[in-house]
Scaffold this motif. Structure first.
Motif, PDB file in Angstrom:
ATOM      1  N   LEU A  41      14.072   7.020   7.367  1.00 34.02           N
ATOM      2  CA  LEU A  41      13.010   6.248   6.731  1.00 34.02           C
ATOM      3  C   LEU A  41      13.550   5.283   5.686  1.00 34.02           C
ATOM      4  O   LEU A  41      14.450   5.617   4.914  1.00 34.02           O
ATOM      5  CB  LEU A  41      12.010   7.194   6.062  1.00 34.02           C
ATOM      6  CG  LEU A  41      11.404   8.297   6.943  1.00 34.02           C
ATOM      7  CD1 LEU A  41      10.543   9.223   6.111  1.00 34.02           C
ATOM      8  CD2 LEU A  41      10.590   7.698   8.081  1.00 34.02           C
ATOM      9  N   VAL A  42      12.983   4.085   5.675  1.00 39.01           N
ATOM     10  CA  VAL A  42      13.209   3.120   4.590  1.00 39.01           C
ATOM     11  C   VAL A  42      11.826   2.645   4.122  1.00 39.01           C
ATOM     12  O   VAL A  42      11.439   1.492   4.319  1.00 39.01           O
ATOM     13  CB  VAL A  42      14.091   1.936   5.053  1.00 39.01           C
ATOM     14  CG1 VAL A  42      15.549   2.335   5.091  1.00 39.01           C
ATOM     15  CG2 VAL A  42      13.673   1.420   6.434  1.00 39.01           C
ATOM     16  N   PRO A  43      11.068   3.555   3.498  1.00 39.41           N
ATOM     17  CA  PRO A  43       9.659   3.286   3.207  1.00 39.41           C
ATOM     18  C   PRO A  43       9.417   2.140   2.238  1.00 39.41           C
ATOM     19  O   PRO A  43       8.389   1.456   2.337  1.00 39.41           O
ATOM     20  CB  PRO A  43       9.151   4.618   2.643  1.00 39.41           C
ATOM     21  CG  PRO A  43      10.378   5.298   2.125  1.00 39.41           C
ATOM     22  CD  PRO A  43      11.477   4.890   3.045  1.00 39.41           C
ATOM     23  N   LEU A  44      10.336   1.910   1.292  1.00 41.98           N
ATOM     24  CA  LEU A  44      10.126   0.816   0.346  1.00 41.98           C
ATOM     25  C   LEU A  44      10.069  -0.534   1.059  1.00 41.98           C
ATOM     26  O   LEU A  44       9.433  -1.473   0.577  1.00 41.98           O
ATOM     27  CB  LEU A  44      11.233   0.796  -0.703  1.00 41.98           C
ATOM     28  CG  LEU A  44      11.277   1.982  -1.674  1.00 41.98           C
ATOM     29  CD1 LEU A  44      12.406   1.797  -2.673  1.00 41.98           C
ATOM     30  CD2 LEU A  44       9.958   2.157  -2.392  1.00 41.98           C
ATOM     31  N   HIS A  45      10.709  -0.616   2.199  1.00 43.79           N
ATOM     32  CA  HIS A  45      10.708  -1.855   2.979  1.00 43.79           C
ATOM     33  C   HIS A  45       9.839  -1.727   4.224  1.00 43.79           C
ATOM     34  O   HIS A  45      10.011  -2.471   5.195  1.00 43.79           O
ATOM     35  CB  HIS A  45      12.140  -2.237   3.333  1.00 43.79           C
ATOM     36  CG  HIS A  45      12.999  -2.484   2.129  1.00 43.79           C
ATOM     37  ND1 HIS A  45      12.770  -3.526   1.257  1.00 43.79           N
ATOM     38  CD2 HIS A  45      14.062  -1.798   1.614  1.00 43.79           C
ATOM     39  CE1 HIS A  45      13.661  -3.482   0.272  1.00 43.79           C
ATOM     40  NE2 HIS A  45      14.446  -2.452   0.463  1.00 43.79           N
ATOM     41  N   LEU A  46       8.903  -0.766   4.159  1.00 41.49           N
ATOM     42  CA  LEU A  46       7.862  -0.601   5.176  1.00 41.49           C
ATOM     43  C   LEU A  46       8.462  -0.435   6.567  1.00 41.49           C
ATOM     44  O   LEU A  46       7.952  -0.989   7.544  1.00 41.49           O
ATOM     45  CB  LEU A  46       6.900  -1.800   5.164  1.00 41.49           C
ATOM     46  CG  LEU A  46       6.337  -2.198   3.795  1.00 41.49           C
ATOM     47  CD1 LEU A  46       5.435  -3.419   3.928  1.00 41.49           C
ATOM     48  CD2 LEU A  46       5.589  -1.043   3.159  1.00 41.49           C
ATOM     49  N   GLY A  47       9.514   0.337   6.671  1.00 43.36           N
ATOM     50  CA  GLY A  47      10.164   0.490   7.959  1.00 43.36           C
ATOM     51  C   GLY A  47      10.760   1.862   8.170  1.00 43.36           C
ATOM     52  O   GLY A  47      10.815   2.708   7.269  1.00 43.36           O
TER      53      GLY A  47
END
Length: 570
Positions: free
Chosen positions: A481-487
């Motif tokens: 997960l790379v949630p800060l970059h919505l991905g």
């Protein structure tokens, strides 16, 4: 006795100190036999990620100084399974039950006084303490007859078990005997079925393992984390971050990291400006200093993951003759499916460099920080050990549409965010207000909670549908997960050619049908209405197995995908 298991199964289920079910009995893993040391590891990235993950234990001072040791430079090595030597396990616990009369014995070869010649069964309860201790459960015997019989209640509750004398029928005690922990002497042992999460919870670490030192140097020369952040926020228009121009702030941070005096740095920047050395299209991202390190770190992971291979839908379209059915599929059907699913892009990474590992375990409350972290160590040395597996596998990189996410946050989650006119501005606005801690921890009701719920829940729905379309076992697909970059990345954990071709086949031929299923497929759970009332996430709808989910099936709910607050219904 020899048993055979896959390497991935051993990595998650046969760790030192872990109990396992084998051949109808219970065993405890003693060690990995002569494991192989992995040398091609990005040690800096691994150290940072371990410190980040272990932060909840450091805050409660239950990490055994793990974070402090790492900060001071204590060595960390990665050991992978030796396919030749395997692992060693031993029977545990050493309490045996007569299958005929339920008398308890300490010797598996003991002859039971009831006369039964059947093979003795094994106790499946253990005693444990959250300091890391595990041992045989204690019980007393009848003082007159030196015998004890266990009476199971038909439930998993150790407190409801009765111990009686099979000869005089005297009740000796209810539940196992409680005693101080023989290891730390700081509390009383507890008793539970050996496979419970409270008895053993592995603690995983996953990093994008930068392919080569040369590649890392190129990323650093391109501006490092700061430039990676600008590249991601701008929409990753170029093939790699190295293909973009430098910015003044990125150059300033690079020179500061190299120790140049402030006066020299400013003169170099002014000289570069005068010589036209900066890309006019490149802009620095204005973020609060508290949020910037994590945003840069996630952006750098994306840049590293895409540095060697990245295939976009636009490239598929360019490779086809205009007017053909395949060209229409890539130019028309795929973009329409992306829009339907609320996505900005899906990209194929056919060489995704990933390190999956386990750096320790906990016993007791599995919530991070609520029990003692037990990091793995290399024998008597002071080095920390990560039992892991290095892979170059295939992956799909999925990015949510930032404009649609912003509107969803404003309208359906009621966050006070400004309107934006383009995707870059939307990404910047969301980044400025988002904070997501280690293992997904967020403040209830915060923007970070909304973002983490959305990205994580979407990733799980994506994986569950992808397993069917790709013809791959669900537990062979994992998330990064790379949630800060919505991905998020979803990658194949298996090594067979069939598994490794599954994601590519979906990307090149079935992506439109697959995304339609994600967006419009069944949104209810077989466990409803119970699942809906209990958080709208369970094994029937969103949960994944241990090898697949980095956040232990927490921070999930179908409510952020469907219904009145649903992103896919917006």
């Amino acid at each position: 006795m020899q048993q055979y298991r896959s390497a991935s199964q051993i990595l998650f289920n046969f760790l030192p100190g872990q109990t396992v079910d084998l051949e109808g009995g219970v065993w405890k893993v003693r060690q990995w036999n002569r494991p192989e040391r992995e040398m091609e590891v990005d040690e800096n990235a691994l150290r940072k990620e371990l410190m980040r993950i272990a932060t909840p234990w450091a805050i409660t001072q239950r990490d055994r100084e793990f974070v402090e040791h790492l900060r001071r430079g204590r060595d960390v090595i990665v050991l992978s399974l030796s396919r030749v030597n395997g692992v060693t396990a031993e029977p545990f616990p050493n309490v045996w039950i007569c299958r005929s009369c339920s008398r308890l014995h300490r010797n598996p070869e003991a002859a039971c006084s009831c006369g039964s010649r059947a093979r003795l069964g094994q106790m499946h309860f253990v005693s444990y303490h959250d300091c890391g201790y595990i041992g045989d459960p204690l019980f007393s015997r009848c003082q007159r007859h030196n015998e004890v019989q266990i009476v199971m209640p038909g439930t998993a509750s150790a407190r409801e078990i009765r111990f009686v004398c099979p000869t005089c029928q005297t009740t000796l005690h209810n539940g196992f005997l409680v005693r101080p922990c023989p290891s730390c002497r700081q509390g009383m042992v507890q008793h539970m079925v050996h496979r419970a999460a409270s008895v053993f919870t592995p603690r995983p670490v996953v990093i994008v393992n930068a392919p080569t030192t040369a590649r890392n140097r190129l990323l650093a020369e391109a501006g490092g984390p700061s430039r990676a952040l600008s590249w991601v926020v701008e929409g990753m228009q170029t093939q790699t971050v190295q293909d973009t121009g430098q910015t003044p702030d990125a150059l300033r941070r690079t020179l500061e990291a190299q120790g140049f005096p402030a006066v020299v740095i400013e003169s170099m920047i002014q000289a570069a400006i005068g010589a036209g050395g900066f890309d006019a299209r490149s802009q620095d991202v204005d973020l609060p200093q508290a949020f910037r390190p994590q945003a840069e770190e996630e952006a750098l992971k994306i840049a590293q993951a895409l540095s060697e291979s990245r295939q976009r839908i636009s490239e598929l379209a360019k490779s086809c003759e205009p007017g053909t059915e395949l060209a229409k599929l890539y130019r028309n059907s795929y973009p329409a499916a992306l829009s339907l699913a609320g996505l900005e892009a899906v990209e194929l990474v056919d060489r995704f460099p990933i390190l999956n590992g386990q750096f320790g375990f906990t016993r007791g409350n599995p919530t991070p920080g609520q029990s003692t972290l037990c990091p793995y160590r290399d024998g008597a040395s002071s080095r920390y050990v990560v039992y892991g597996d290095l892979m170059n596998t295939e992956a799909l990189f999925v990015r949510l549409d930032p404009m649609r996410v912003l509107n969803w946050l404003r309208e359906k989650r009621e966050h006070d965010l400004p309107l934006c006119s383009d995707a870059r501005a939307a990404r910047s606005v969301i980044l400025r207000e988002t904070a997501i801690g280690a293992l997904g921890e967020t403040t209830p009701g915060s923007l970070g909670e909304s973002v983490s719920l959305l990205v994580h829940s979407y990733a799980h729905r994506f994986i569950r549908a992808l397993a069917t379309f790709a013809g791959i076992d669900r537990n062979s697909i994992s998330e990064f997960l790379v949630p800060l970059h919505l991905g998020f990345f979803v990658y194949a954990g298996g090594r067979s050619e069939f598994i490794l071709g599954g994601l590519q086949a979906v990307f090149e031929g079935e992506l439109h049908h697959f995304l339609e299923t994600v967006a419009q497929g069944e949104s209810r759970c077989p466990m409803d209405p119970g699942c809906h009332h209990a958080g709208a996430a369970c094994m029937g709808c969103l949960h994944l197995g241990e090898p697949s989910c980095r956040w232990f099936n927490r921070h999930l709910t179908r409510r952020v995908l469907f219904g009145n607050q649903g992103y896919l219904d917006s």
